[in-house]
Design an enzyme around this catalytic site. Structure first.
Site, short mmCIF file in Angstrom:
data_model
loop_
_atom_site.label_atom_id
_atom_site.label_comp_id
_atom_site.label_asym_id
_atom_site.label_seq_id
_atom_site.Cartn_x
_atom_site.Cartn_y
_atom_site.Cartn_z
N ARG A 157 92.14 2.68 1.50
CA ARG A 157 93.35 2.10 0.89
C ARG A 157 93.68 0.72 1.44
O ARG A 157 94.85 0.36 1.55
CB ARG A 157 94.57 2.99 1.12
CG ARG A 157 94.63 4.24 0.29
CD ARG A 157 95.02 3.93 -1.16
NE ARG A 157 94.70 5.06 -2.01
CZ ARG A 157 95.49 6.12 -2.16
NH1 ARG A 157 96.67 6.16 -1.60
NH2 ARG A 157 95.12 7.11 -2.92
N ARG A 214 99.53 -1.18 -1.54
CA ARG A 214 100.90 -1.65 -1.39
C ARG A 214 101.22 -2.32 -0.06
O ARG A 214 102.26 -2.96 0.07
CB ARG A 214 101.88 -0.50 -1.66
CG ARG A 214 102.13 -0.30 -3.14
CD ARG A 214 102.95 0.93 -3.41
NE ARG A 214 102.16 2.12 -3.17
CZ ARG A 214 102.62 3.36 -3.26
NH1 ARG A 214 103.88 3.58 -3.56
NH2 ARG A 214 101.82 4.39 -3.05
N ARG A 243 100.34 -6.16 -9.37
CA ARG A 243 100.57 -4.87 -10.02
C ARG A 243 101.90 -4.80 -10.77
O ARG A 243 102.15 -3.83 -11.49
CB ARG A 243 100.51 -3.74 -8.98
CG ARG A 243 99.11 -3.25 -8.63
CD ARG A 243 98.47 -2.44 -9.75
NE ARG A 243 99.41 -1.52 -10.37
CZ ARG A 243 99.82 -0.36 -9.86
NH1 ARG A 243 99.35 0.05 -8.71
NH2 ARG A 243 100.68 0.39 -10.49
N ASP A 277 90.26 4.69 -8.81
CA ASP A 277 90.91 5.93 -8.36
C ASP A 277 90.00 7.09 -8.70
O ASP A 277 89.18 7.00 -9.61
CB ASP A 277 92.28 6.10 -9.02
CG ASP A 277 93.09 7.17 -8.28
OD1 ASP A 277 93.75 6.82 -7.29
OD2 ASP A 277 93.01 8.35 -8.67
N TYR A 335 93.43 18.59 -8.58
CA TYR A 335 94.40 17.88 -9.43
C TYR A 335 94.39 18.41 -10.85
O TYR A 335 95.44 18.55 -11.49
CB TYR A 335 94.11 16.37 -9.44
CG TYR A 335 94.52 15.69 -8.16
CD1 TYR A 335 95.88 15.44 -7.89
CD2 TYR A 335 93.59 15.32 -7.20
CE1 TYR A 335 96.28 14.84 -6.71
CE2 TYR A 335 93.99 14.71 -6.02
CZ TYR A 335 95.32 14.48 -5.77
OH TYR A 335 95.72 13.90 -4.60
O1 CP3 Z 1 90.68 2.61 -0.51
C1 CP3 Z 1 90.85 1.67 -1.31
O2 CP3 Z 1 91.36 0.58 -0.97
C2 CP3 Z 1 90.32 1.81 -2.72
C3 CP3 Z 1 91.21 2.31 -3.65
C4 CP3 Z 1 91.50 3.78 -3.82
C5 CP3 Z 1 92.64 4.17 -4.55
N1 CP3 Z 1 92.58 5.52 -4.71
C6 CP3 Z 1 93.65 3.27 -5.06
C7 CP3 Z 1 95.01 3.80 -5.24
C8 CP3 Z 1 90.78 4.91 -3.50
C9 CP3 Z 1 89.52 5.05 -2.69
C10 CP3 Z 1 91.48 6.01 -4.07
C11 CP3 Z 1 91.01 7.40 -4.03
C12 CP3 Z 1 91.98 8.49 -4.21
N2 CP3 Z 1 92.94 8.62 -5.16
C13 CP3 Z 1 91.97 9.66 -3.44
C14 CP3 Z 1 91.01 9.96 -2.32
C15 CP3 Z 1 91.38 9.20 -1.13
C16 CP3 Z 1 92.54 9.75 -0.37
O3 CP3 Z 1 93.54 9.04 -0.28
O4 CP3 Z 1 92.42 10.89 0.10
C17 CP3 Z 1 93.00 10.50 -3.92
C18 CP3 Z 1 93.39 11.84 -3.36
C19 CP3 Z 1 93.59 9.83 -5.02
C20 CP3 Z 1 94.71 10.30 -5.87
C21 CP3 Z 1 95.86 9.38 -5.74
N3 CP3 Z 1 95.94 8.15 -6.37
C22 CP3 Z 1 97.02 9.53 -4.93
C23 CP3 Z 1 97.34 10.73 -4.09
C24 CP3 Z 1 97.79 8.35 -5.08
C25 CP3 Z 1 99.05 7.97 -4.35
C26 CP3 Z 1 100.28 8.06 -5.16
C27 CP3 Z 1 101.39 7.26 -4.50
O5 CP3 Z 1 101.95 6.39 -5.17
O6 CP3 Z 1 101.71 7.53 -3.33
C28 CP3 Z 1 97.09 7.52 -5.98
C29 CP3 Z 1 97.50 6.19 -6.41
C30 CP3 Z 1 96.73 5.06 -5.84
N4 CP3 Z 1 95.38 4.99 -5.78
C31 CP3 Z 1 97.28 3.87 -5.30
C32 CP3 Z 1 96.20 3.06 -4.93
C33 CP3 Z 1 96.24 1.68 -4.38
C34 CP3 Z 1 98.76 3.55 -5.20
C35 CP3 Z 1 99.18 2.98 -6.52
C36 CP3 Z 1 100.32 2.04 -6.36
O7 CP3 Z 1 100.08 0.89 -5.94
O8 CP3 Z 1 101.43 2.44 -6.67
#
Ligand code: CP3
Length: 357
Positions: free
Chosen positions: A38, A42, A51, A87, A162
């Site tokens: 990540r 944010r 975004r 994602d 999910y």
């Molecule tokens: O690591 C990186 O920088 C690459 C980007 C990345 C994202 N998602 C971007 C993202 C990666 C590798 C993921 C994988 C992902 N997505 C996983 C596996 C990794 C982990 O964290 O265990 C999972 C479980 C997801 C599902 C998911 N997508 C969740 C739980 C969330 C968070 C929701 C929240 O707002 O708290 C997301 C959204 C997400 N994916 C964001 C990002 C940057 C946040 C979106 C935003 O900016 O609002």
């Protein structure tokens, strides 16, 4: 001119020689490579600006945004790798499933997948369903030059959780009920998800990604018995397919709370085992018989601690990493949204300085 067009761009400047890929292969490195799960997100004001008003999955499917957002942390922090901004639900959306990512919540599936007929809404993934992803990867690889791009996908169990729950879940009760109540359907669902994950990784690798990470984020909620019987064969299928397709591309396998599963997850077909912050790296090396490179494992919450305390933890982790055949410094899980980005930059500099050979 991009970095890779530069006259000095000889094969030595290829990502294959980068500290990240060398560490993944257990070769000597000039310094311990570091990147953050990540790292794009944010914590960066420039990310929040881009975004503004754009839905998460729309951003993930827009090559110009993917490219820019992926590059932001590389420019700002000097990390040793980029990870594709995407994602884990992008490929299931690409095959037609109705899913969105709600801010502050995570992936939400309109109609959860719980019955055999629901499999019809989850066809196989073909590369022509994600031409935008290939386009973004190609643009990134050209821009990044010697810095490797990590591709990724969700592992079948974490994706299934999910899809079956319909969204994020603490206890995974419906997922476990399906796993035990209808093992045949569970295996068919996971086999389909394995095809989707493997095809999504292949698209990224074919377009130039030089390493991949398989995220089985929630596998730590399973007993070892359940993991081996109901999950491991499907993750193995993903990793083996990639190993056959692209043997030179290192495979990182990561989950949270997986201390009891580290050896099984490594043996499922990984080169690098991702370690969260609940297990010390020395213990992780012992549990994986010293046969795998390790990645991790600074607690992301400690990025909020005073620098002196944080520095002590970083020194300990860099030191413990020496016990492994290769060490890639990372967090134990993703960067928390309120993290001070300047602290991340300082962490990269410190890891590089401490590990300089
Ligand atoms: O690591 C990186 O920088 C690459 C980007 C990345 C994202 N998602 C971007 C993202 C990666 C590798 C993921 C994988 C992902 N997505 C996983 C596996 C990794 C982990 O964290 O265990 C999972 C479980 C997801 C599902 C998911 N997508 C969740 C739980 C969330 C968070 C929701 C929240 O707002 O708290 C997301 C959204 C997400 N994916 C964001 C990002 C940057 C946040 C979106 C935003 O900016 O609002």
């Amino acid at each position: 001119m991009t970095l890779s067009d530069h006259p000095a761009s000889t094969p030595e400047h290829h990502p294959g020689h980068s500290p990240l890929l060398r560490a993944a292969r257990g070769l000597p490195v000039p310094h311990t490579p570091v990147w953050f799960m990540r790292q794009a997100g944010r914590s960066l004001p420039e990310y929040r600006a881009l975004r503004e008003g754009v839905a998460m999955l729309t951003a993930c499917r827009t090559p110009e945004l993917v490219t820019e957002i992926t590059l932001q942390p590389v420019r700002r922090h000097g990390v040793d790798a980029a990870i594709l901004f995407s994602d884990i639900v992008v490929p299931v959306q690409a095959v037609g499933l109705d899913v969105e990512i709600q801010p502050g919540v995570g992936p939400v599936v309109a109609q959860p997948v719980r019955e055999r007929a629901d499999l019809d809404r989850l066809p196989e993934l073909h590369p022509d369903m994600v031409p935008d992803v290939a386009e973004a990867v190609r643009a990134l690889v050209a821009e990044l030059g010697p810095t490797p791009l990590i591709g990724f996908a969700g592992a079948p169990f974490t994706l299934a959780s999910y899809l079956v729950e319909g969204g994020p879940s603490k206890n995974h009760e419906r997922t476990k009920a399906l796993m035990h109540g209808d093992p045949a359907l569970w295996h068919d669902l996971c086999a389909r998800l394995a095809q989707i994950s493997a095809a999504f990784l292949q698209v990224q690798v074919d377009a130039g990604a030089s390493a991949v990470q398989l995220f089985d984020s929630w596998a730590g909620n399973l007993s070892r018995r359940d993991y081996l019987a109901h999950v491991e064969p499907h993750s193995r299928a993903v990793l083996e397919q990639l190993a056959t397709h692209a043997p030179d591309v290192p495979r990182i396998h990561f989950g949270v709370g997986t201390g009891e599963l580290l050896l099984d997850m490594a043996q499922a077909g990984a080169d690098v085992i991702g370690v969260d912050c609940r297990v010390g790296l020395r213990d992780a090396v012992a549990r994986t018989q010293g046969r795998y490179a390790v990645q991790g494992n600074l607690d992301p919450a400690l990025l909020f601690a005073p620098w002196e305390a944080l520095e002590g933890e970083i020194r300990r982790i860099v030191d413990e990493g020496q016990a492994a055949p290769g060490h890639i410094f990372n967090l134990g899980h993703g960067v928390l949204p309120d993290t001070d980005a300047d602290v991340l930059t300082r962490v990269v500099a410190l890891v590089h300085r401490l590990s300089q050979h």
